[in-house]
Design an enzyme around this catalytic site. Structure first.
Site, PDB file in Angstrom:
ATOM      1  N   ARG A   1      37.586  -2.935 -69.746  1.00 38.15           N
ATOM      2  CA  ARG A   1      36.625  -3.091 -70.836  1.00 38.15           C
ATOM      3  C   ARG A   1      35.967  -1.739 -71.146  1.00 38.15           C
ATOM      4  NH1 ARG A   1      33.451  -7.319 -73.003  1.00 38.15           N
ATOM      5  NH2 ARG A   1      31.402  -6.603 -73.708  1.00 38.15           N
TER       6      ARG A   1
ATOM      7  N   ARG B   1      30.726  -9.131-112.471  1.00 41.97           N
ATOM      8  CA  ARG B   1      30.760 -10.462-113.086  1.00 41.97           C
ATOM      9  C   ARG B   1      29.346 -11.010-113.275  1.00 41.97           C
ATOM     10  NH1 ARG B   1      32.855 -14.728-110.372  1.00 41.97           N
ATOM     11  NH2 ARG B   1      32.501 -13.789-108.342  1.00 41.97           N
TER      12      ARG B   1
ATOM     13  N   SER C   1      40.166  -8.448-107.242  1.00 42.52           N
ATOM     14  CA  SER C   1      39.751  -7.155-107.794  1.00 42.52           C
ATOM     15  C   SER C   1      40.953  -6.424-108.388  1.00 42.52           C
ATOM     16  CB  SER C   1      39.098  -6.297-106.704  1.00 42.52           C
ATOM     17  OG  SER C   1      37.905  -6.887-106.251  1.00 42.52           O
TER      18      SER C   1
ATOM     19  N   ASN D   1      24.359  -8.902-109.565  1.00 45.01           N
ATOM     20  CA  ASN D   1      24.478  -7.514-110.012  1.00 45.01           C
ATOM     21  C   ASN D   1      23.236  -6.987-110.719  1.00 45.01           C
ATOM     22  OD1 ASN D   1      27.226  -6.789-109.180  1.00 45.01           O
ATOM     23  ND2 ASN D   1      27.840  -8.426-110.581  1.00 45.01           N
TER      24      ASN D   1
ATOM     25  N   ARG E   1      35.244  -8.076-119.993  1.00 45.56           N
ATOM     26  CA  ARG E   1      36.194  -8.742-119.108  1.00 45.56           C
ATOM     27  C   ARG E   1      36.526 -10.134-119.636  1.00 45.56           C
ATOM     28  NH1 ARG E   1      34.652  -8.587-112.751  1.00 45.56           N
ATOM     29  NH2 ARG E   1      36.478  -9.599-111.830  1.00 45.56           N
TER      30      ARG E   1
ATOM     31  N   GLN F   1      32.106  -0.486-105.847  1.00 48.16           N
ATOM     32  CA  GLN F   1      31.600  -1.821-105.564  1.00 48.16           C
ATOM     33  C   GLN F   1      30.083  -1.849-105.728  1.00 48.16           C
ATOM     34  OE1 GLN F   1      33.186  -4.699-102.452  1.00 48.16           O
ATOM     35  NE2 GLN F   1      31.456  -3.819-101.350  1.00 48.16           N
TER      36      GLN F   1
END
Length: 234
Positions: free
Chosen positions: A158, A10, A82, A20, A71, A103
């Protein structure tokens, strides 16, 4: 069986402006996932789904073999999932049978991990294969009023790090899925008939915040595929 890689990129981003297109070591973020995808012989086509003219310009100048899907505005909002954006692309790309969603914000990626995932899709006829890393953090839930509950361990025993295998956590790098899973079942992943590819933790930082840029630049100098390409070509 047509196999397509798809990158959702985007224009807008809440955390980092034009994320991006941010340059890491003088290389645009998008290029870090496009380059290893181009090295994978099994991808019939590589697509970038975007609403950004600047991203389109970058693709046309630097990655001319990559296809552009414009898009829609409604699929380029912060609220759009997504899954919905991938479904929009598949409604356009009718012959794609397997999609690899890459991604862009997980830039430390090598072709070998994509090849491993695709081989698992073929060999085991999986519906989906995605990237994970292994985490050894002990997690708690705040129940309120001073009550805390251990989520993934027993407080009376633990565990030491060396005593347990840890948990598998999505790394976000890639999601392979069949058309049928995405379009008919509205899923990117399946809990059954699915596989994973484990990636080293040092390659699994995502770019979400400004402070991560110098950290990622250091990581990519050591664990980035473009750096490996440049070294190989010398």
């Amino acid at each position: 069986m047509k196999v397509c890689a798809l990158i959702l990129a985007r224009e807008s981003s809440k955390s980092i402006e034009s994320k991006n297109l941010v340059k890491l070591n003088d290389v645009p973020l998008l290029s870090y996932v496009i380059k290893p995808a181009l090295e994978c012989e099994f991808f019939d086509e590589i697509w970038v789904s975007t609403d950004s003219e600047a991203i389109i310009d970058l693709i046309e100048r630097i990655h001319r073999s990559v296809h552009i899907f414009k898009r829609s505005k409604q699929m380029a909002t912060d609220e759009c999932s997504s899954l919905a954006a991938v479904q929009e692309f598949l409604n356009f790309k009718k012959d794609a049978e397997i999609i690899c969603l890459l991604q862009a914000t997980s830039p430390s990626l090598y072709p070998q991990y994509l090849r491993e995932a695709f081989e698992k899709m073929k060999q085991f006829q999986y519906d989906s294969v995605f990237s994970v890393t292994r985490d050894h953090k002990l997690r708690w839930s705040n129940c309120g009023n001073g009550v805390m509950r251990a989520i993934n361990f027993d407080v009376s025993r633990r565990p030491r790090r060396q005593d347990w295998d840890g948990e598998l956590v999505e790394s976000g790098h890639f999601y392979f899925a069949t058309r049928e899973l995405i379009m008919s079942r509205n899923l990117l992943q399946n809990e059954q008939n699915t596989g994973y590819v484990e990636m080293p933790i040092e390659m699994c930082i995502e770019l979400d915040y400004q402070w991560q840029i110098p950290v990622l630049e250091i990581i990519l100098k050591n664990h980035g595929y473009i750096k490996a390409l440049q070294t190989r070509m010398k």
